[in-house]
Structure formats: structure tokens, C-alpha cells
Write a protein that holds these residues in place. Structure first.
Motif, PDB file in Angstrom:
ATOM      1  N   ALA A  38     -43.263  17.931  28.465  1.00 18.89           N
ATOM      2  CA  ALA A  38     -41.806  17.757  28.512  1.00 18.89           C
ATOM      3  C   ALA A  38     -41.258  17.979  29.921  1.00 18.89           C
ATOM      4  O   ALA A  38     -40.382  17.234  30.373  1.00 18.89           O
ATOM      5  N   ASP A  39     -41.771  18.976  30.634  1.00 17.84           N
ATOM      6  CA  ASP A  39     -41.310  19.216  32.002  1.00 17.84           C
ATOM      7  C   ASP A  39     -41.699  18.071  32.930  1.00 17.84           C
ATOM      8  O   ASP A  39     -40.933  17.681  33.809  1.00 17.84           O
ATOM      9  N   ALA A  40     -42.897  17.532  32.732  1.00 12.80           N
ATOM     10  CA  ALA A  40     -43.327  16.389  33.550  1.00 12.80           C
ATOM     11  C   ALA A  40     -42.432  15.177  33.279  1.00 12.80           C
ATOM     12  O   ALA A  40     -42.021  14.478  34.212  1.00 12.80           O
ATOM     13  N   ALA A  41     -42.125  14.928  32.013  1.00 11.01           N
ATOM     14  CA  ALA A  41     -41.252  13.808  31.664  1.00 11.01           C
ATOM     15  C   ALA A  41     -39.839  14.020  32.216  1.00 11.01           C
ATOM     16  O   ALA A  41     -39.187  13.059  32.646  1.00 11.01           O
ATOM     17  N   THR A  42     -39.370  15.253  32.246  1.00 12.41           N
ATOM     18  CA  THR A  42     -38.049  15.547  32.804  1.00 12.41           C
ATOM     19  C   THR A  42     -38.013  15.234  34.297  1.00 12.41           C
ATOM     20  O   THR A  42     -37.024  14.695  34.803  1.00 12.41           O
ATOM     21  N   THR A  43     -39.089  15.542  35.005  1.00 12.22           N
ATOM     22  CA  THR A  43     -39.162  15.212  36.428  1.00 12.22           C
ATOM     23  C   THR A  43     -39.086  13.705  36.637  1.00 12.22           C
ATOM     24  O   THR A  43     -38.360  13.216  37.507  1.00 12.22           O
ATOM     25  N   VAL A  44     -39.826  12.960  35.822  1.00 11.21           N
ATOM     26  CA  VAL A  44     -39.795  11.494  35.919  1.00 11.21           C
ATOM     27  C   VAL A  44     -38.392  10.984  35.618  1.00 11.21           C
ATOM     28  O   VAL A  44     -37.867  10.108  36.320  1.00 11.21           O
ATOM     29  N   ASP A  45     -37.749  11.522  34.589  1.00 13.48           N
ATOM     30  CA  ASP A  45     -36.403  11.083  34.217  1.00 13.48           C
ATOM     31  C   ASP A  45     -35.377  11.376  35.309  1.00 13.48           C
ATOM     32  O   ASP A  45     -34.471  10.579  35.550  1.00 13.48           O
TER      33      ASP A  45
END
Length: 159
Positions: A38-45
Motif C-alpha cells: 500500500a505504501d509503494a502504491a501511494t508513492t506511485v499515486d
């Protein structure tokens, strides 16, 4: 008076077996937490939602990664985690020597490609290739870059 009742011996033996089973169960638990997709996806977003060109890095706590155009999956000894991107689709950079890799690491698209059309075709090909994404070993950070060149807006992602 010095005799031990027979049922206390059975109780002692049962507690000993339960203790051994408990120690075995605890020893089998993972020593690290599962990866945080989830944190990795938040960075991408965050990069994808930026109005201008942007770059970000996110340290990964995983041993393997699978990046698709709409989600990321991370895996380590403790388990597997998945997260979906809110802003997509993104373009996973192919593992091969692609000019997209140079763009991801800071080369302007106009220096890496002959034309905006060639850039757009490389993006389309990379997204199509990501539909069959395989697990890849990773020991570094997730790198995300949003860039554009003459109407071709893209978010590049690799680990």
C-alpha cells in the motif's frame, strides 16, 4: 504420604507436550512482517497525480516484485501483498535494455527516442508486456517518474 497421585503424572506429561508444541509453533512464525504494498502504491499515486514532471523513490521491504499497469505485488518470506494504483495506468519499465529505463533514471525522452511517436509506441509495448508480468527479484528501491513529451504523458515505474 510421599506417593505422587497417578493423575498428576499424566497432567505433567500433557503440559510438557503442549509446551513443546507451542515452542514449535512460535519457532515457525516469520521473523519479518509482510511487505507493505500500500505504501509503494501511494508513492506511485503521488507521482502520477502530480501536475508537473516528478520523480520519487520508495524503499522496498520485499525480495520480489511484480509491477503491472494497474497494481503492484510485493513478496518476502513473511508473505505476499498487493495494492492497486488509484491513478493509472502506469508503465512498468521492461527488464531488458529499453530506452524507457534511461528515461526513468533522468534522461529526457527527446534524447532517448527519435520521435514522440516512438516514445508512445514504447509505452504501449511496455504496458502490453506488463499484462503477463512475472515476479522479479528486487534488492533496491521502487523508482517512479512522471514525464511528458509533446502530448505523451507517462508514469514510469521500476524496482
Amino acid at each position: 504420604m510421599l506417593d505422587v497421585p497417578l493423575d498428576s503424572l499424566y497432567a505433567w506429561f500433557g503440559l510438557s507436550l503442549a509446551s513443546v508444541a507451542l515452542v514449535g509453533a512460535v519457532a515457525g512464525l516469520p521473523t519479518t512482517p509482510p511487505p507493505n504494498a500500500a505504501d509503494a502504491a501511494t508513492t506511485v499515486d503521488r507521482v502520477a497525480a502530480a501536475e508537473y514532471d516528478a520523480t520519487a523513490e520508495h524503499p522496498l521491504d520485499a525480495s520480489a516484485v511484480r509491477i503491472e499497469s494497474r497494481r503492484i505485488s510485493l513478496r518476502n518470506d513473511a508473505g505476499t501483498a498487493h495494492a492497486t494504483f488509484g491513478f493509472g495506468p502506469v508503465t512498468p519499465v521492461p527488464a531488458s535494455d529499453s530506452p524507457l529505463r534511461a528515461v526513468l533514471h533522468g534522461t529526457p525522452p527527446e534524447d532517448a527516442f527519435d520521435s514522440p511517436r516512438a516514445f508512445q509506441q514504447a509505452v504501449v509495448d511496455a504496458r502490453a508486456e506488463s499484462d503477463d508480468a512475472a515476479w522479479r527479484e528486487v534488492d533496491r528501491t521502487l523508482v517512479v517518474r512522471r514525464t511528458s513529451w509533446e502530448g505523451v504523458d507517462v508514469v514510469l515505474v521500476d524496482a
